[in-house]
Design a protein around this motif. Structure first.
Motif, PDB file in Angstrom:
ATOM      1  N   ARG A  97     138.410  74.878  50.783  1.00  0.00           N
ATOM      2  CA  ARG A  97     139.198  76.028  50.327  1.00  0.00           C
ATOM      3  C   ARG A  97     138.311  77.239  50.087  1.00  0.00           C
ATOM      4  NH1 ARG A  97     141.821  71.969  47.234  1.00  0.00           N
ATOM      5  NH2 ARG A  97     140.492  72.497  45.452  1.00  0.00           N
ATOM      6  N   ALA A  98     137.139  77.023  49.507  1.00  0.00           N
ATOM      7  CA  ALA A  98     136.229  78.142  49.264  1.00  0.00           C
ATOM      8  C   ALA A  98     135.665  78.705  50.560  1.00  0.00           C
ATOM      9  CB  ALA A  98     135.082  77.689  48.353  1.00  0.00           C
ATOM     10  N   HIS A  99     135.490  77.861  51.556  1.00  0.00           N
ATOM     11  CA  HIS A  99     134.927  78.312  52.834  1.00  0.00           C
ATOM     12  C   HIS A  99     135.915  79.169  53.607  1.00  0.00           C
ATOM     13  CE1 HIS A  99     133.649  77.956  57.076  1.00  0.00           C
ATOM     14  NE2 HIS A  99     132.424  77.899  56.576  1.00  0.00           N
ATOM     15  N   GLY A 100     137.187  78.820  53.558  1.00  0.00           N
ATOM     16  CA  GLY A 100     138.187  79.573  54.298  1.00  0.00           C
ATOM     17  C   GLY A 100     138.226  79.197  55.764  1.00  0.00           C
ATOM     18  N   THR A 101     139.013  79.942  56.512  1.00  0.00           N
ATOM     19  CA  THR A 101     139.190  79.694  57.945  1.00  0.00           C
ATOM     20  C   THR A 101     138.182  80.498  58.742  1.00  0.00           C
ATOM     21  OG1 THR A 101     141.554  79.312  57.624  1.00  0.00           O
ATOM     22  CG2 THR A 101     140.809  79.773  59.866  1.00  0.00           C
ATOM     23  N   PRO A 102     137.317  79.860  59.508  1.00  0.00           N
ATOM     24  CA  PRO A 102     136.363  80.619  60.328  1.00  0.00           C
ATOM     25  C   PRO A 102     137.052  81.251  61.534  1.00  0.00           C
ATOM     26  CG  PRO A 102     136.124  78.274  60.731  1.00  0.00           C
ATOM     27  CD  PRO A 102     137.151  78.407  59.633  1.00  0.00           C
ATOM     28  N   TYR A 103     136.547  82.377  61.963  1.00  0.00           N
ATOM     29  CA  TYR A 103     137.077  83.094  63.129  1.00  0.00           C
ATOM     30  C   TYR A 103     138.598  83.281  63.011  1.00  0.00           C
ATOM     31  CZ  TYR A 103     132.535  81.923  65.138  1.00  0.00           C
ATOM     32  OH  TYR A 103     131.188  81.795  65.373  1.00  0.00           O
ATOM     33  N   PRO A 104     139.084  83.930  61.944  1.00  0.00           N
ATOM     34  CA  PRO A 104     140.542  84.041  61.774  1.00  0.00           C
ATOM     35  C   PRO A 104     141.214  84.917  62.819  1.00  0.00           C
ATOM     36  CG  PRO A 104     139.390  85.378  60.146  1.00  0.00           C
ATOM     37  CD  PRO A 104     138.331  84.604  60.878  1.00  0.00           C
ATOM     38  N   ASP A 105     140.468  85.831  63.441  1.00  0.00           N
ATOM     39  CA  ASP A 105     141.062  86.763  64.401  1.00  0.00           C
ATOM     40  C   ASP A 105     140.859  86.346  65.851  1.00  0.00           C
ATOM     41  OD1 ASP A 105     141.765  88.366  62.223  1.00  0.00           O
ATOM     42  OD2 ASP A 105     139.838  89.428  62.282  1.00  0.00           O
ATOM     43  N   THR A 106     140.374  85.145  66.077  1.00  0.00           N
ATOM     44  CA  THR A 106     140.092  84.733  67.449  1.00  0.00           C
ATOM     45  C   THR A 106     141.375  84.391  68.191  1.00  0.00           C
ATOM     46  OG1 THR A 106     138.804  83.201  68.801  1.00  0.00           O
ATOM     47  CG2 THR A 106     139.831  82.314  66.830  1.00  0.00           C
ATOM     48  N   THR A 107     141.334  84.535  69.491  1.00  0.00           N
ATOM     49  CA  THR A 107     142.466  84.153  70.340  1.00  0.00           C
ATOM     50  C   THR A 107     142.196  82.856  71.086  1.00  0.00           C
ATOM     51  OG1 THR A 107     141.578  85.513  72.147  1.00  0.00           O
ATOM     52  CG2 THR A 107     143.158  86.557  70.647  1.00  0.00           C
ATOM     53  N   THR A 108     141.021  82.278  70.907  1.00  0.00           N
ATOM     54  CA  THR A 108     140.674  81.023  71.561  1.00  0.00           C
ATOM     55  C   THR A 108     141.370  79.869  70.856  1.00  0.00           C
ATOM     56  OG1 THR A 108     138.512  81.921  72.164  1.00  0.00           O
ATOM     57  CG2 THR A 108     138.793  79.535  72.287  1.00  0.00           C
ATOM     58  N   ILE A 109     142.102  79.081  71.601  1.00  0.00           N
ATOM     59  CA  ILE A 109     142.880  77.988  71.022  1.00  0.00           C
ATOM     60  C   ILE A 109     141.938  76.924  70.464  1.00  0.00           C
ATOM     61  CG2 ILE A 109     144.528  76.148  71.528  1.00  0.00           C
ATOM     62  CD1 ILE A 109     145.744  77.922  73.622  1.00  0.00           C
ATOM     63  N   GLY A 110     142.172  76.544  69.209  1.00  0.00           N
ATOM     64  CA  GLY A 110     141.421  75.475  68.582  1.00  0.00           C
ATOM     65  C   GLY A 110     140.038  75.846  68.102  1.00  0.00           C
TER      66      GLY A 110
END
Length: 661
Positions: free
Chosen positions: A610-623
């Motif tokens: 939860r503290a790390h968050g989602t990496p590359y949130p704006d990417t369009t690459t699937i997965g």
């Protein structure tokens, strides 16, 4: 505003600057006066006093040839004074550089010793890095062993898998895995599907009841799962759906061992096939023995490092020098684990040959596991829905979101399997190795997620069957405690309080069993075993079995979570999980300790994610975000970085990957 160069200087440092300036000005004045002295004496017109002829001749003789020795006294004194001042200034600078506490430069070759905080930070980084290397190496080694026809449990898979489709580098593939844009280069042959689905889903075949219903749904939806990822002619799609449905039916409808490896249904393998399979197993073991040995050695070093770190966190040892030495030991153990893996990285690459002839065989293995997981994921979705209908929400909390994450990993694997095929067609060895390793990592994590759902279903069924026996054993324990048979001498009030608590727990569990609302059988076993353990009678073996079942479930759940989120999990959760896994597999008390440590490790890991968050949130690459969060890609480049491979810190990122177009 004060310059940054002088902002950190102390008043004492400023005083030294003033002294140096004073010395320089004084030296300049002395030098200027010495230069001006001949000019001042040249203008005098004093008469020379009369002397005797002899004395005059004697006195004039030294002066006729030039200057006397007395003329050099003052210059020598000045030079000596300058040298002394220069040496004094140099020594002062060296001393202040070694002992200063304000910002400044240090002498080359004499780095300042690290502080305790720096040593702790290095130990944390080393633990996380070593644990990631061990987990990644274990995943890739599973693919290597399967490439030689030996599965994770040492079972020969070559007989069921059939002939390999591609043995050489230059041979083109006849078919491709499903693509993200719902197209496929051609039909995927059924090579390897039977073995992978059969061995992977056999445990879930005997779930019974609602699991059987889930299996029926999986069989009916297996074709639909393939249709989600592919398009084509109706005839081709029906053929693929029938093939996948048949594979899914064998996966969920056949109990483990129903079809012997290498033989047809109902017909055991012949003696020749058995001998060939045994020979292949021996060859596979010999080919991978060095890598297995390196991995086992790295695991041993890592376990020791985690043990030292846990003792350090608990305040042991207490002496400052010993604590610093403990941190050095943690870093050293982790470095040794990485060295063992690094030493075998090049040899593993040579055995695999992903840049050349081995790419086709490795791709077959990855695609075979991918196909098996496609059907198992559909079955896992149905199984999880049935579990939520039958049990309380807390029972399925450990696998919440697992199916969705598995689908995300499979989409990522799909893209990179297709990129691998294109690289093989273009004879791009580096691209083949990069994309294939990324796909293998995604397939391995998808299998971990799906297996977690299947395993939880089996554990819940086992726990539900064990609850009545646990209640009976608990009643016997309470009766023995009331008759004074406890191994621990307790005061009357304390004994009555513990008996009352145990009676309340048992009554609550019975109410849950007979009530209309769903309940959590694993939690029921946990409460029963813990409540009775406080009485310390130790006569019922069923309670020990229940405690071990609960502890194993917690350990497996925490380990799976760390595995698929290792890109964000810190050292504290990993060390606690390692400590829980080291608990002996006997006795209720150690099972309780392992269960508690594993659940705490899972909580710490979830907090880190939860503290790390989602990496590359704006990417369009699937997965891509899931692959980076899971440590499949090392997040060193904007496209996600290289895939993690077998090896230590020096070699695990040796293959760089580009996002498939």
């Amino acid at each position: 505003m004060t310059s940054s160069l002088f902002r950190g200087r102390s008043r004492r440092a400023k005083a030294h600057i003033r002294v140096r300036v004073t010395h320089a000005v004084l030296g300049a004045l002395v030098g200027a006066g010495w230069l001006m002295l001949p000019l001042m004496t040249a203008a005098t017109r004093r008469p020379v006093p009369a002397t005797s002829p002899g004395t005059l001749a004697d006195a004039a003789a030294p002066g006729q040839g030039g200057t006397s020795a007395a003329d050099y006294v003052l210059p020598l004194i000045a030079v000596a004074a300058a040298a002394v001042l220069a040496a004094y200034g140099y020594l002062r600078r060296v001393r202040r550089t070694r002992t200063r506490t304000t910002p400044g430069t240090t002498l080359p070759g004499r780095p300042a010793p690290p502080t305790v905080a720096d040593a702790e930070r290095q130990a944390r980084i080393a633990l996380v890095l070593a644990d990631d290397c061990v987990r990644t190496s274990r995943e890739e080694l599973d693919f290597v062993r399967e490439r030689f026809g030996v599965g994770k449990d040492g079972v020969d898979l070559r007989g069921e898998a059939g002939e390999w489709a591609r043995e050489g580098w230059g041979e083109k593939a006849e078919a491709g895995p499903p693509t993200v844009d719902e197209t496929r280069a051609g039909p995927i042959p059924a090579t390897g599907a039977t073995a992978d689905t059969g061995t992977g889903s056999g445990a879930g075949a005997a779930h019974g009841g609602f699991e059987a219903k889930a299996g029926a749904r999986a069989v009916a939806g297996a074709g639909a799962a393939g249709a989600r990822f592919e398009t084509g002619t109706d005839a081709d799609r029906r053929t693929r759906q029938e093939t996948e449905a048949e594979a899914g039916a064998r996966a969920v409808g056949a109990a483990p061992g129903a079809e012997p490896a290498g033989g047809t249904l109902g017909h055991p393998p012949s003696e020749t096939e058995t001998q060939q399979r045994a020979t292949a197993g021996v060859e596979a073991e010999s080919a991978t023995a060095a890598f297995v040995h390196a991995l086992r050695g790295a695991e041993t070093e890592l376990v020791a490092a985690f043990a030292i770190w846990r003792r350090y966190e608990q305040g042991l040892p207490g002496e400052a020098g010993a604590r610093r030495q403990a941190l050095v030991g943690v870093v050293g153990r982790c470095a040794e684990a990485g060295r063992r893996l690094d030493a075998q990285a090049a040899a593993l690459d040579q055995v695999r040959g992903l840049e050349g002839p081995g790419a086709g065989v490795a791709l077959d293995v990855a695609e075979g596991r991918f196909r098996g997981l496609a059907a198992r994921t559909v079955a896992a979705h149905a199984t999880l829905a049935a579990l939520r209908e039958r049990y309380a929400p807390s029972a399925t909390d450990p696998v919440t979101g697992s199916v969705e994450q598995a689908k995300d990993r499979l989409l990522f694997a799909t893209a990179h399997l297709n990129a691998t095929r294109r690289s093989i067609d273009a004879a791009d060895g580096d691209g083949t190795a990069r994309n294939l390793r990324a796909a293998e990592g995604a397939v391995a994590q998808a299998e971990t997620l799906v297996t977690g759902v299947e395993r939880l279903a089996a554990r819940l069924r086992e726990a539900a069957a064990l609850v009545p026996a646990a209640l009976t054993g608990a009643e016997a324990e309470l009766t023995a405690a009331r008759h004074g048979r406890s191994r621990t001498s307790l005061a009357t009030g304390e004994l009555n309080a513990r008996l009352a608590h145990a009676d309340g727990v048992l009554a609550a569990v019975r109410e849950e069993l007979t009530g209309a609302l769903p309940y959590d059988p694993l939690d029921a076993l946990r409460r029963i075993a813990r409540a009775v353990d406080r009485l310390d009678v130790g006569r019922s073996g069923v309670l020990g079995t229940a405690a071990l079942l609960v502890a194993r479930t917690s350990l497996d759940s925490a380990d799976d979570f760390v595995t698929v989120h290792r890109g964000a999990v810190g050292p504290q959760a990993r060390a606690l999980l390692s400590e829980a896994a080291r608990a002996p597999d006997t006795g209720s008390r150690t099972a309780f300790e392992a269960d508690t440590a594993a659940r705490e490790a899972r909580g710490l890991a979830e907090r880190d994610v939860r503290a790390h968050g989602t990496p590359y949130p704006d990417t369009t690459t699937i997965g891509l975000p899931g692959a980076v969060l899971g440590g499949i890609l090392l997040a060193e480049d904007p496209d996600g970085g290289p895939p993690a491979t077998f090896g230590g810190p020096a070699t695990r990122g040796r293959r760089h990957v580009r996002a498939p177009g």
